[in-house]
Design a protein around this motif. Structure first.
Motif, PDB file in Angstrom:
ATOM      1  N   MET A   1       0.850  -1.198   0.000  1.00 35.54           N
ATOM      2  CA  MET A   1       0.000   0.000   0.000  1.00 35.54           C
ATOM      3  C   MET A   1       0.881   1.242   0.000  1.00 35.54           C
ATOM      4  SD  MET A   1      -2.881   1.226   2.772  1.00 35.54           S
ATOM      5  CE  MET A   1      -4.238   0.255   2.121  1.00 35.54           C
ATOM      6  N   THR A   2       0.645   2.118  -0.955  1.00 30.14           N
ATOM      7  CA  THR A   2       1.395   3.359  -1.057  1.00 30.14           C
ATOM      8  C   THR A   2       0.732   4.432  -0.181  1.00 30.14           C
ATOM      9  OG1 THR A   2       0.094   4.238  -2.888  1.00 30.14           O
ATOM     10  CG2 THR A   2       1.940   2.776  -3.445  1.00 30.14           C
ATOM     11  N   PRO A   3       1.441   5.560   0.081  1.00 26.47           N
ATOM     12  CA  PRO A   3       0.794   6.656   0.815  1.00 26.47           C
ATOM     13  C   PRO A   3      -0.495   7.130   0.149  1.00 26.47           C
ATOM     14  CG  PRO A   3       3.163   6.992   0.745  1.00 26.47           C
ATOM     15  CD  PRO A   3       2.882   5.811  -0.142  1.00 26.47           C
ATOM     16  N   ALA A   4      -0.507   7.173  -1.189  1.00 22.53           N
ATOM     17  CA  ALA A   4      -1.729   7.579  -1.894  1.00 22.53           C
ATOM     18  C   ALA A   4      -2.858   6.586  -1.633  1.00 22.53           C
ATOM     19  CB  ALA A   4      -1.457   7.699  -3.386  1.00 22.53           C
ATOM     20  N   ASP A   5      -2.521   5.276  -1.643  1.00 21.83           N
ATOM     21  CA  ASP A   5      -3.530   4.262  -1.336  1.00 21.83           C
ATOM     22  C   ASP A   5      -4.071   4.453   0.076  1.00 21.83           C
ATOM     23  OD1 ASP A   5      -2.864   3.209  -3.789  1.00 21.83           O
ATOM     24  OD2 ASP A   5      -1.628   1.601  -2.970  1.00 21.83           O
ATOM     25  N   LEU A   6      -3.168   4.697   1.025  1.00 23.73           N
ATOM     26  CA  LEU A   6      -3.571   4.870   2.417  1.00 23.73           C
ATOM     27  C   LEU A   6      -4.461   6.099   2.579  1.00 23.73           C
ATOM     28  CD1 LEU A   6      -3.455   4.129   5.386  1.00 23.73           C
ATOM     29  CD2 LEU A   6      -1.252   5.326   5.540  1.00 23.73           C
ATOM     30  N   SER A   7      -4.093   7.190   1.916  1.00 25.48           N
ATOM     31  CA  SER A   7      -4.903   8.400   1.969  1.00 25.48           C
ATOM     32  C   SER A   7      -6.318   8.120   1.481  1.00 25.48           C
ATOM     33  CB  SER A   7      -4.251   9.500   1.121  1.00 25.48           C
ATOM     34  OG  SER A   7      -5.085  10.634   1.039  1.00 25.48           O
ATOM     35  N   LEU A   8      -6.437   7.378   0.373  1.00 22.68           N
ATOM     36  CA  LEU A   8      -7.748   7.037  -0.175  1.00 22.68           C
ATOM     37  C   LEU A   8      -8.522   6.137   0.783  1.00 22.68           C
ATOM     38  CD1 LEU A   8      -9.552   7.393  -2.674  1.00 22.68           C
ATOM     39  CD2 LEU A   8      -8.465   5.375  -3.653  1.00 22.68           C
ATOM     40  N   THR A   9      -7.826   5.207   1.432  1.00 23.68           N
ATOM     41  CA  THR A   9      -8.476   4.309   2.381  1.00 23.68           C
ATOM     42  C   THR A   9      -9.063   5.077   3.559  1.00 23.68           C
ATOM     43  OG1 THR A   9      -7.016   2.459   1.786  1.00 23.68           O
ATOM     44  CG2 THR A   9      -8.080   2.353   3.933  1.00 23.68           C
ATOM     45  N   VAL A  10      -8.303   6.039   4.084  1.00 24.63           N
ATOM     46  CA  VAL A  10      -8.797   6.845   5.204  1.00 24.63           C
ATOM     47  C   VAL A  10      -9.972   7.707   4.748  1.00 24.63           C
ATOM     48  CG1 VAL A  10      -8.198   8.560   6.949  1.00 24.63           C
ATOM     49  CG2 VAL A  10      -6.516   6.828   6.274  1.00 24.63           C
ATOM     50  N   LEU A  11      -9.879   8.246   3.537  1.00 23.87           N
ATOM     51  CA  LEU A  11     -10.985   9.051   3.011  1.00 23.87           C
ATOM     52  C   LEU A  11     -12.252   8.220   2.896  1.00 23.87           C
ATOM     53  CD1 LEU A  11     -11.815  11.827   1.875  1.00 23.87           C
ATOM     54  CD2 LEU A  11     -11.120  10.996  -0.383  1.00 23.87           C
ATOM     55  N   HIS A  12     -12.124   6.961   2.456  1.00 27.06           N
ATOM     56  CA  HIS A  12     -13.277   6.064   2.380  1.00 27.06           C
ATOM     57  C   HIS A  12     -13.891   5.877   3.767  1.00 27.06           C
ATOM     58  CE1 HIS A  12     -11.970   3.952  -1.616  1.00 27.06           C
ATOM     59  NE2 HIS A  12     -12.593   5.088  -1.813  1.00 27.06           N
ATOM     60  N   ALA A  13     -13.038   5.763   4.799  1.00 23.00           N
ATOM     61  CA  ALA A  13     -13.534   5.575   6.167  1.00 23.00           C
ATOM     62  C   ALA A  13     -14.322   6.804   6.618  1.00 23.00           C
ATOM     63  CB  ALA A  13     -12.377   5.304   7.113  1.00 23.00           C
ATOM     64  N   VAL A  14     -13.832   7.995   6.285  1.00 25.73           N
ATOM     65  CA  VAL A  14     -14.561   9.224   6.620  1.00 25.73           C
ATOM     66  C   VAL A  14     -15.918   9.227   5.919  1.00 25.73           C
ATOM     67  CG1 VAL A  14     -14.572  11.741   6.455  1.00 25.73           C
ATOM     68  CG2 VAL A  14     -12.442  10.540   7.015  1.00 25.73           C
TER      69      VAL A  14
END
Length: 320
Positions: A1-14
């Motif tokens: 998982m890249t930082p961009a992937d992680l950012s998107l994952t957290v955004l999905h959680a929000v």
């Protein structure tokens, strides 16, 4: 998982927290993640909970807890920890895609079912109006799939009316989508556009995406490419959508909202259709572990689409 992937994952959680009603905030356009600092835990961290706390009218620790609950089983994350006033700290996994595909393959169309609502008893009165009857029967299926004891107070009728007047002109699948895709308090969709085989038709996109997976598997067999997730694939939108599926089904059951399933199927289909062109070898390209892994991921997406459509009582044809 890249930082961009992680950012998107957290955004999905929000976004899920907002959809669930757990947070009342505007979803930000993006979420910033940074390398973990000395004294922290995990490889990356985010202050998103602190940023949302004031507008949410809650403490940053409360917001962090809400997000942590929705990130706990996210693909690619080994762990999520809350530190300080509300920082989220992330430890990454290296085999999340493979684990997700294995879980979907093992569960099949039942992927996303669970026991979170075990012990919950729900009894509905049989609605007289056709749309209310369809929504209620769909909610019963959602609740039962999460372990709840759900049913009707009187005799439970097997036949569910999907809106007889619409079904005569639209057919069962389009009629159901027209009634279930909007939130129950919103007006049904105009049925005629749902009969058009065009990308502007969301029902067509979802069913077409499933049929594309079936075609990819046939073409893969001809090229001697069999689905097997052997190497990490860079497909954060698709992996995120598949990983979100159990949480979406649970939220749809809890909130009596089949429209959440329909919206999620649209997002999954869009992610798959954007990904499909990379799946099989092109031209003189030789089959590789990457192709086998992409085909396994596409197969998993097809399984999720078929299962989600089944929950709504809509067919998933192999060919369109």
């Amino acid at each position: 998982m890249t930082p961009a992937d992680l950012s998107l994952t957290v955004l999905h959680a929000v976004r899920r927290a907002v959809d669930d009603g757990a947070l009342r905030v505007d979803v930000p356009p993006s979420v910033k993640v940074e390398r973990g600092r000395p004294g922290g835990t995990g490889e990356y961290a985010s202050n998103i909970a602190l940023m949302l706390a004031r507008s949410a009218g809650r403490s940053a620790l409360d917001v962090a807890g809400i997000l942590e609950e929705r990130l706990r089983d996210a693909p690619g994350l080994r762990g999520v920890e809350i530190t300080g006033p509300g920082f989220l700290n992330f430890s990454l996994r290296r085999d999340a895609g493979a684990e997700l595909v294995r879980a979907i393959r093992a569960a099949g169309d039942a992927y996303g079912s669970g026991t979170d609502l075990a012990g919950t008893v729900v009894r509905f009165a049989e609605p007289a109006e056709s749309r209310a009857s369809l929504v209620t029967h769909t909610v019963v299926r959602l609740l039962r799939a999460q372990g709840a004891d759900a049913g009707f107070g009187g005799d439970e009728r097997i036949h569910v009316r999907a809106g007889e007047c619409q079904e005569d002109t639209l057919g069962t699948d389009a009629a159901r989508w027209a009634l279930l895709r909007p939130a129950p308090q919103d007006r049904p969709l105009d049925g005629q556009p749902l009969l058009v085989q065009h990308e502007r038709n969301p029902l067509f996109r979802v069913r077409y995406a499933h049929s594309r997976v079936r075609r990819l598997l046939v073409n893969g067999e001809q090229l001697r490419v069999t689905p097997a997730y052997e190497t990490d694939i860079d497909a954060p939108a698709l992996l995120g959508a598949l990983g979100d599926h159990p949480a979406v089904l649970l939220a749809a059951a809890r909130h009596r909202a089949p429209d959440r399933v329909a919206r999620h199927l649209e997002a999954t289909a869009d992610a798959l259709l954007a990904f499909q062109h990379t799946v099989l070898p092109l031209g003189d390209e030789k089959p590789s572990a990457a192709h086998r892994s992409r085909l396994a991921l596409a197969e998993a997406a097809g399984t999720v689409l078929a299962g989600g459509l089944s929950v709504l009582g809509i067919s998933a044809p192999d060919r369109i």
